[in-house]
Enzyme design. Sequence first.
Site, mmCIF file in Angstrom:
data_model
loop_
_atom_site.group_PDB
_atom_site.id
_atom_site.type_symbol
_atom_site.label_atom_id
_atom_site.label_comp_id
_atom_site.label_asym_id
_atom_site.label_seq_id
_atom_site.Cartn_x
_atom_site.Cartn_y
_atom_site.Cartn_z
ATOM 1 C CD GLU A 215 -1.139 -6.515 -11.801
ATOM 2 O OE1 GLU A 215 0.098 -6.393 -11.754
ATOM 3 O OE2 GLU A 215 -1.716 -7.558 -11.435
ATOM 4 C CG HIS B 201 4.423 10.258 13.846
ATOM 5 N ND1 HIS B 201 4.482 11.308 14.732
ATOM 6 C CD2 HIS B 201 3.495 9.404 14.322
ATOM 7 C CE1 HIS B 201 3.632 11.077 15.731
ATOM 8 N NE2 HIS B 201 3.022 9.936 15.504
ATOM 9 C CE LYS C 154 5.169 -10.156 -15.678
ATOM 10 N NZ LYS C 154 4.222 -11.264 -15.669
HETATM 11 O O1 F6P Z 1 3.615 -8.977 -13.279
HETATM 12 C C1 F6P Z 1 2.357 -8.898 -12.754
HETATM 13 C C2 F6P Z 1 1.750 -10.242 -12.563
HETATM 14 O O2 F6P Z 1 1.417 -10.807 -13.783
HETATM 15 C C3 F6P Z 1 0.541 -10.141 -11.649
HETATM 16 O O3 F6P Z 1 -0.625 -9.881 -12.326
HETATM 17 C C4 F6P Z 1 0.568 -11.464 -10.974
HETATM 18 O O4 F6P Z 1 -0.193 -11.447 -9.798
HETATM 19 C C5 F6P Z 1 2.037 -11.633 -10.737
HETATM 20 O O5 F6P Z 1 2.641 -11.115 -11.892
HETATM 21 C C6 F6P Z 1 2.492 -13.037 -10.486
HETATM 22 O O6 F6P Z 1 2.159 -13.880 -11.552
HETATM 23 P P1 F6P Z 1 2.238 -15.441 -11.402
HETATM 24 O O7 F6P Z 1 1.289 -15.845 -10.332
HETATM 25 O O8 F6P Z 1 1.860 -15.991 -12.733
HETATM 26 O O9 F6P Z 1 3.636 -15.796 -11.017
#
Ligand code: F6P
Length: 548
Positions: free
Chosen positions: A368, A399, A515
């Site tokens: 990331e 394994h 997302k």
């Molecule tokens: O989708 C990735 C992300 O944005 C990560 O960078 C982060 O750690 C995770 O989602 C969780 O985000 P949050 O802590 O805002 O729920």
Amino acid sequence: MTKPQINRELRHQLPSWQHLRYAEVPRWQALHLREVWGDATQAAQRVHDLTRCHDGLRLDFSKQRIDPQTLSHLLSLAEEVQLPEAIAGLMRGDRVNLTEDRAALHTALRLPKSAELVVEGEDVVAQVHSSLARVRGMVQRIHERQWRGVTGEAMTDVVCIGVGGSDLGPYLVTNALAEFAPPMAQALRIHFVSSIDGTQIADLLNTLRQDSTLLVIASKSFTTLDTLSNAETALTWMQSRLKQRERILQHHVVGISAKPEKMTAYGIPEANQIRLWDWVGGRFSLWSGIGFPIALKLGMAGFEQLLAGAHAMDEHFRTAPLADNLPVIMGLLMAWNSTFLGINGQAILPYDARLKLFPSYLTQLEMESNGKSVDRYGDPVPYDTCPILWGEVGSNAQHAFYQLLHQGTQPVACDFIAPIRRYQRADESGLALQHQHELSLANCFAQARVLMLGDDTGVAHRYYHGNQPSSTLLMDVLTPYRLGQLIALYEHKVFVASVIWDINPFDQWGVELGKQLASSTHAAMTQRQPDLSAFDASTQALLEAVRS
Ligand code: F6P
């Protein structure tokens, strides 16, 4: 954004880069690792030259495709890209995260109370220690059974709800260091739930009692759907027995976030809120209030040991000469393997099952952070950056996927990680754990050796090509302090590689679009948005299949 002079598109035109690319790479392409050892004296010298020891850690990178000559050019590259200045800027709170215009101050989270760090007029150390004091108070109330639920019971189970950086760090550390739980924490069971599909949480809730369960909702943004949907399911389960949502939120919920106003809007009382700050990146946040489950598991003293180990690594990173600096060497090795030698696989192989979650923790930390193809100013980089990283407890992986490492067609760099001694609790004294640990270490060393040297018995299907580079990172014993060092070591290694590649390791725009599209896709799936014409044909067909 202004595009400053500092060698932005010139990384690959720097003298050291050019030399590595056109002189060192061809030399290594013509060499097999079995050819680099010479006689016994030369071999001992190679190990000496390519090993660094620091504060209980020993990094042996003599099995990498490198020698002192190549290393010196990599170190020159580090100077040419102004790595020392970049490290200083990171730690003093410069806005190194350019696209989000903020600092990345995870190192401040482990500064001792006596330290000073004022960033843009704010006393960061005071903020950090006031948050730690809040964590300490909450942990104490839970451990001392003063934290009571709606029906007056003390807490026996903690359900930590988060995902990514709000999950993986505490999950890793509480798992790895379970044996360090102080007596007060031993009765407390800590569970982690992250996946959005509901299976994990449903399975878990079936085993728990509402009256003595605490929900910890951890989300830096407090908007992540995965976390909020699991939290809703858990709250509904709570309400099915304890009824009033408001009282449940008072007695059974802790919120951890950089958005206090969102926690308040959700109904979490201020007294149950733990705050972090925008300048803490999610995947660098286990040292902040996000580490609350760690403090619950290890006690505050154990959490502080973890922070002390990380701080000691910060100091090493900040002050050690580049040539003796563990994160610098590891970051340079990653860039050398991936960018110059074209080795785009990196396996993480702990030979201690207590570190079984370390590979998945690192997949987020590394990929990331450095899984990027534009530089800090948005221009495409004309070279490979972060390799594909994965891993597993080494002895189990033997394994499973080691076949590919030994006889497949892909070059893969490996990190072997192991403590030398197995810490043995008093109640384990009857078990031969040290013996088993030695078997594990023997496997670790044997595998690294075969991967390097290969083997040829003249039978084609028994041919091991070797030449797979690896580093072996040993620590004396796994403790909270050592784990703090280890995690901080990898954090800084990621930063070093990012500076070589000239990319911003602190943003993650690549995860945003998926997302966003998930919500319109969900609307289409549930017929709230009947028209599917905005979707591609494949997605339309999948949605039709679900609808029907
Ligand atoms: O989708 C990735 C992300 O944005 C990560 O960078 C982060 O750690 C995770 O989602 C969780 O985000 P949050 O802590 O805002 O729920």
